[in-house]
Enzyme design. Structure first.
Site, PDB file in Angstrom:
ATOM      1  CG  ASP A 516      -2.054  30.442  25.816  1.00  0.00           C
ATOM      2  OD1 ASP A 516      -2.109  29.872  26.924  1.00  0.00           O
ATOM      3  OD2 ASP A 516      -1.518  31.553  25.649  1.00  0.00           O
ATOM      4  CD  GLU A 519      -5.457  27.458  31.156  1.00  0.00           C
ATOM      5  OE1 GLU A 519      -6.095  28.372  30.634  1.00  0.00           O
ATOM      6  OE2 GLU A 519      -4.353  27.085  30.770  1.00  0.00           O
ATOM      7  CG  ASP A 592       1.439  32.835  31.001  1.00  0.00           C
ATOM      8  OD1 ASP A 592       1.870  32.152  30.039  1.00  0.00           O
ATOM      9  OD2 ASP A 592       0.349  33.412  30.978  1.00  0.00           O
TER      10      ASP A 592
END
Ligand SMILES: *[C@@H]1O[C@H](CO)[C@@H](O)[C@H](O)[C@H]1NC(C)=O
Ligand SMILES: *[C@@H]1O[C@H](CO)[C@@H](O)[C@H](O)[C@H]1NC(C)=O
Ligand SMILES: CC(=O)N[C@H]1CO[C@H](CO)[C@@H](O)[C@@H]1O
Length: 926
Positions: A516, A519, A592
């Site tokens: 997770d 980015e 999300d």
């Protein structure tokens, strides 16, 4: 999982509204100088001409030079003063590659960044050697033509420079072109002039931009196209809406910049967690073509609506009868490394794209089943309770997930031993039922000297550095964190070693991984990410690499799982960030999302878009991550999510518990039924995953991929195809009484629950049922299922099959089944079974379609077929004759199709034909 609610953010949240996208944290095009500059350029302003066109080493090469005019200089625009080098290469199967870069022989200030490790090595071997260069005259001077492949030519026009692919022959129609609107611009690197300030500020952040402006922009046109699709990730429609032109809906371009966006909105061109600069067009008259720009810097893409340049139509140099869609591509840095895909079918374009970036990895079978996740399953007791409840309610599931709280202080590879004292035993207990676990491992490393990962990484200099050369220090879950520099192959292999059973204490072979925040998410960084002037391996600036950071992290993690143990099992790693090629490393989810109906709806176009761009193993969090779904929404989400390629329920820390049995008996039953439908269809899904692995064709597909000439499907993104046989229509409104379903094609469709037949080419208004969403089997197809209900997919291994045959008007149908051991790489050595089932003239035949190199003896299956359901046969047969063996099987009328559905009289069932799934046989209905 999302941004943490640290105190400063909590304050911020409560002073604003709780559910709102914090738009101000992110730059828009006007606040992004390169985007603003590129967007303000006028059509026809490119003054480059192509000269010195020749063939060299099998490529077409040319120089692009500026036709300087006094007008340009007076406008004060920075024009390239040195020539650029253009190279065109051709590859097998309809792929053309075009590169434009600064001329290295003129020693530019630095070598501009080209993204390594994305292009499939095998692709480069498919290069065709260009031979003959032909010179054509046109009204505007010479055009250089080179034969590309069967039926296609590449053309470079001299003045103004333009590159296009056309169908063969002088009057061949254009397929794709670049710079037809004269918007090409390439800001070359140069020395800073006196008094110039290259800094850029956004909010409290300063980007030093030591190399100044280096952006590239150009227009690309797709001919005979009605719509363009692709360029994920955005929460928006499947067919991309224009972003410029009269009456457009969005005024911002589609942004490609990997960001951790807190509570993203459901209809926006704003950039999310991943970026794939690949666009595919589709139109009724010709079909599809595609364009891919391999570049990892921030990109912005405009889809130019009809009439965007009407005022200046004099710059158009196109035959007016050829319909087209114009687009504008803008990137902050890098080079032009662009791929043109000629199609002509949508599946051809996807195959062409995945021949460059790789076909999706073949997942393990368990990974295609149902996953149960929440932030967080608190402790071992919680894990065992949830696991037991699935059994108590007779609901199958395969994987239980642990989010960040399972660690000791957000130090990945560690366990909070108060909560998880015996992680090995916990995993083994679940493994006993054929179930796996997943733990989270993120790229931010806690700066804690007692943490072995940090200690090693800082000693070895493995972190990304800030612009001053120190280890970059940003804020994330653990507090002060540094980020591993995954561009460096040495660091990637060091990282991969961390997943060995010895190194990852508490891990067992049934443990898999979730990446997770890659980015990367940096809570106190500009736009919640890493500063663009941070430095990577080889002094590459983060701005050049940003969109690929998560890709490298995903790659290194997946390699870790391949290497651990005996290296036999296929890895499973879920990632939030992605880039072209991520399909080779694992699954992706849409991040999300929020528990509302609009987000349920937008999950369909988001996943279809990922599939079109190579990433077929994807899903959205079932139930919605933020907020509490009401019961009806949760149930509808399970009904839809059961068809996502990646099927996982997940929920935010602050939401109420929402395991499937918490909503009363009836809802538990309905949720259970939708999960069971997925388990029954696992043989079909697995066959589709193998098709994706072999050809790139996604598991779930837009209707137009299967019905490319049916215009009514082109902008439909509420329904989708699972393979070529099943159509699923979501229900996206509360208390829906009816649902409109468009069924394409001219054949019938059979309701998968009841067997009722519906005509194709018609929109049907159907009653919306509580128990299920509409799903249909296309006439002419055969679907393999396993109908017995078990605790997990592993326990279904030896179960018998059911075949569901839906006949078309010629009383025929066909389908496939792929089987292997569900976990190892041995299928690549031929250890698999691949069968085709065909039904015609009242007879079902099973034939081997494994390739000649397959070695079926390496993989055997003793599974039989226990039931064959035939829909659409009118006479009243009594028996079925099975050959070889010449034995009879009973035929009955009208039993169940899917569990619970009443069968109409046109459904027959052949009971216990008891043929082996791996053998050649026929079954004739008498
Ligand atoms: C299929 O999957 C395997 C295993 O993930 C991978 O090695 C291979 O490259 C994929 N693609 C093809 C075309 O086999
Ligand atoms: C019926 O299905 C078979 C098998 O898929 C196919 O070959 C045939 O063309 C179809 N016939 C019609 C009329 O669609
Ligand atoms: C819409 C548009 O770009 N219009 C331009 C057409 O060209 C003239 C002359 O260059 C400009 O002044 C317009 O703005």
């Amino acid at each position: 999982m999302g941004r943490h609610l640290s105190t400063f953010l909590l304050l911020f949240l409560f002073t604003n509204s709780v559910f709102s996208w914090k738009k101000d944290e992110f730059r828009n095009c006007n606040q992004t100088p390169f985007c603003k500059r590129a967007r303000s350029r006028k059509p026809g302003s490119c003054s480059l001409i192509a000269y010195d066109v020749s063939i060299s080493d099998g490529d077409l090469v040319a120089k692009l030079i500026a036709k300087q005019s006094s007008e340009d200089i007076s406008e004060g625009q920075t024009r390239p003063t040195k020539p650029l080098v253009l190279t065109i290469s051709a590859y097998q199967d309809g792929v053309m590659r075009m590169k434009i870069d600064e001329d290295q022989s003129l020693s530019p200030r630095k070598k501009r960044f080209e993204v390594p490790d994305v292009i499939e090595p095998g692709f480069l071997n498919k290069k065709l050697w260009l031979q003959r260069l032909k010179e054509d005259k046109s009204e505007n001077g010479p055009m250089f033509v080179v034969y590309l492949s069967e039926g296609y030519e590449a053309v470079v026009r001299h003045d103004p420079f333009e590159v296009f692919v056309r169908e063969g022959g002088e009057n061949g129609k254009k397929v794709l072109s670049l710079n037809s609107n004269g918007l090409f611009d390439f800001e070359q690197l140069r020395e800073k002039e006196e008094g110039e300030d290259w800094h850029e500020n956004f909010r409290s952040h300063t980007d030093k931009r030591p190399y100044g402006s280096q952006s590239i922009s150009f227009d690309v046109s797709f001919y005979d196209a009605d719509f363009v699709y692709g360029i994920p990730e955005h929460a928006t429609s499947l067919a991309l809406n224009p972003t410029r032109g009269p009456g457009v809906e969005f005024s911002e371009p589609y942004r490609l910049f990997n960001l951790d966006v807190f509570e993203y909105v459901h209809d926006s061109p704003f950039g999310l967690y991943g970026s794939i600069p690949f666009m595919i067009s589709h139109g009724k008259s010709r079909g599809s073509s595609g364009f891919f720009w391999l570049n990892a810097a921030e990109m912005q893409i405009d889809v130019l609506g009809t009439g965007w340049n009407d005022e200046n139509s004099s710059v158009l140099m196109l035959p007016s009868d050829q319909k087209r869609v114009d687009t504008l591509w803008m990137s902050e840095a890098g080079v032009v490394d662009a791929f043109f895909f000629v199609g002509p079918g949508p599946k051809d374009v996807v195959r062409q794209y995945t021949s460059v970036t790789g076909a999706p990895a073949m997942p393990q079978l368990f990974a295609t089943a149902y996953h149960q996740c929440r932030w967080n399953y608190r402790d071992e007791e919680d894990v065992f309770n949830v696991d037991a409840k699935f059994d108590e309610h007779d609901i199958p599931y395969d994987v239980l997930w642990l989010d960040i709280e399972h660690t000791d202080g957000k130090k990945y590879f560690t366990w909070d031993r108060m909560l998880f004292p015996n992680p090995e035993e916990m995993q083994k207990k679940l493994a006993g039922k054929g179930r796996r676990m997943v733990t989270i491992v993120d790229p931010h490393i806690k700066r804690d000297d007692s943490y072995y990962i940090h200690k090693e990484a800082s000693e070895k200099g493995y972190y990304v550095r800030d612009s001053t050369g120190k280890d970059f220090d940003g804020w994330c879950w653990p507090g002060s964190s540094s980020y591993l520099d995954m561009l460096n192959p040495e660091i990637r292999s060091w990282w991969a070693e961390k997943f060995s059973y010895e190194n990852y204490v508490g891990s067992t072979p049934s443990l898999y991984i979730w990446n997770d925040m890659n980015e990367p998410s940096v809570f106190n960084g500009p736009e919640v990410t890493m500063p663009r002037d941070a430095l990577h391996y080889g002094d590459v600036e983060h701005r050049d690499l940003h969109n690929a950071y998560g890709y490298y992290f995903h790659m290194a993690t997946a390699n870790g799982l391949v290497k651990r143990g005996d290296g036999k099992d296929r890895p499973f790693v879920l990632s939030r960030a992605f880039f072209p090629g991520s399909q080779r490393h694992g699954a992706i989810w849409t991040g999300d999302n929020t528990a509302d109906w609009d987000q349920l709806r937008v999950s369909v176009p988001m996943l279809l878009t990922l599939g079109l761009t190579g990433i077929s193993f994807s899903g959205a969090d079932v139930g919605g991550f933020f907020g509490n779904p009401d019961t009806e929404l949760l149930v509808r989400w399970y009904q839809l999510g059961a068809y996502y390629p990646f099927f996982r329920a997940h929920a935010h820390h602050d939401t109420k518990r929402r395991e499937p049995w918490l909503f009363g008996e009836r809802n538990t039953e309905i949720i259970k039924e939708s999960i069971r439908v997925r388990y029954m269809l696992l043989p079909y899904y697995y066959t589709l995953f193998r098709e994706a692995n072999a050809s790139g064709i996604p598991v779930i597909r837009p209707l137009w991929m299967e019905f490319p000439t049916d215009e009514k499907t082109f902008s439909n993104d509420e329904a989708f195809m699972v393979g070529n046989s099943i159509l699923v229509q979501g229900i996206f409104t509360e208390r829906a009484k009816h649902v409109d379903v468009y069924l394409p094609g001219d054949q019938l469709w059979y309701d998968m629950k009841t067997g009722t037949a519906y005509k194709g080419g018609v929109t049907h208004k159907l009653e919306a049922l509580e128990e299920s969403i509409p799903s249909f089997q296309r006439a002419g197809t055969i679907i393999p299922r396993k109908d017995r209900s078990r605790r997990s997919s592993t326990q279904m291994e030896n179960d018998p099959y059911t075949l569901v045959i839906a006949l078309n008007s010629s009383k025929a149908a066909e389908g496939e089944l792929y089987i292997d051991d569900g976990k190892s790489f041995e299928f690549q050595q031929g250890a698999y079974i691949h069968r085709r089932f065909t039904f015609s003239n009242g007879k079902l035949t099973s034939t081997n379609i494994a390739s000649a190199t397959a070695a079926p003896h390496k993989f055997a299956s003793h599974c039989t077929i226990e039931r064959i359901i035939v829909v659409g046969l009118s006479p009243d047969p009594k028996t079925a004759l099975v050959e070889p063996g010449n034995h009879k099987a009973d035929v009955e009328r009208g039993p169940l199709l899917l569990r619970g559905g009443p069968g109409p009289s046109s459904v027959l069932t052949i009971r216990k034909p008891n043929v082996n799934i791996a053998d050649d046989w026929t079954i004739a209905i008498l």
